[in-house]
Design a protein around this motif. Structure first.
Motif, short mmCIF file in Angstrom:
data_model
loop_
_atom_site.label_atom_id
_atom_site.label_comp_id
_atom_site.label_asym_id
_atom_site.label_seq_id
_atom_site.Cartn_x
_atom_site.Cartn_y
_atom_site.Cartn_z
N ASP A 104 20.90 35.41 37.05
CA ASP A 104 21.33 36.20 35.89
C ASP A 104 22.21 37.37 36.30
OD1 ASP A 104 19.90 34.48 34.26
OD2 ASP A 104 18.19 35.85 34.00
N LEU A 105 21.84 38.04 37.38
CA LEU A 105 22.63 39.18 37.85
C LEU A 105 24.01 38.74 38.34
CD1 LEU A 105 19.88 41.23 39.69
CD2 LEU A 105 21.05 41.84 37.56
N LYS A 106 24.07 37.60 39.01
CA LYS A 106 25.37 37.09 39.45
C LYS A 106 26.25 36.76 38.26
CE LYS A 106 24.15 35.24 43.99
NZ LYS A 106 24.02 34.03 44.82
N GLU A 107 25.64 36.19 37.22
CA GLU A 107 26.39 35.88 36.00
C GLU A 107 26.90 37.16 35.35
OE1 GLU A 107 25.36 33.87 31.75
OE2 GLU A 107 24.68 32.79 33.53
N THR A 108 26.04 38.17 35.31
CA THR A 108 26.43 39.47 34.75
C THR A 108 27.58 40.08 35.55
OG1 THR A 108 24.20 39.85 33.90
CG2 THR A 108 25.62 41.78 34.15
N ASP B 122 11.02 33.46 39.78
CA ASP B 122 11.46 34.56 38.91
C ASP B 122 12.58 35.36 39.57
OD1 ASP B 122 9.60 33.78 37.03
OD2 ASP B 122 8.15 35.37 37.52
N ALA B 123 12.41 35.64 40.86
CA ALA B 123 13.43 36.41 41.58
C ALA B 123 14.74 35.62 41.66
CB ALA B 123 12.94 36.76 42.99
N GLU B 124 14.65 34.31 41.91
CA GLU B 124 15.85 33.49 41.96
C GLU B 124 16.55 33.45 40.60
OE1 GLU B 124 14.53 29.72 43.48
OE2 GLU B 124 14.58 30.41 45.56
N ASN B 125 15.77 33.37 39.54
CA ASN B 125 16.35 33.39 38.19
C ASN B 125 17.01 34.73 37.91
OD1 ASN B 125 15.65 30.76 37.56
ND2 ASN B 125 13.70 31.34 36.65
#
Length: 69
Positions: free
Chosen positions: A39-43, A32-35
């Motif tokens: 997601d945060l990197k994509e944002t 979950d943390a890796e996902n």
């Protein structure tokens, strides 16, 4: 002695099961943390792109203002 051995074996098996359950829960939290990191990197990438677009618009706007002056 046999009864003590059996109790100890049961306790060890219970602890082993508890450890396995805990390890699975930690693995799930890790996924979950890796996902979330993904997601945060994509944002961040999207926001950086928007910043660059806004900078380009601002530069164009400033140039237009200079031309009009």
């Amino acid at each position: 002695v046999e009864a003590d051995r059996q109790q100890l074996l049961e306790r060890v098996e219970k602890q082993e099961q508890d450890h396995k359950t805990h390890a699975l829960a930690l693995e799930e939290k890790n996924r979950d943390a890796e996902n979330q990191i993904k997601d945060l990197k994509e944002t961040i990438f999207e926001l950086e792109d928007q910043v660059e677009q806004q900078r380009a618009v601002r530069l164009h706007t400033n140039q237009t203002i200079l031309d009009l002056e």
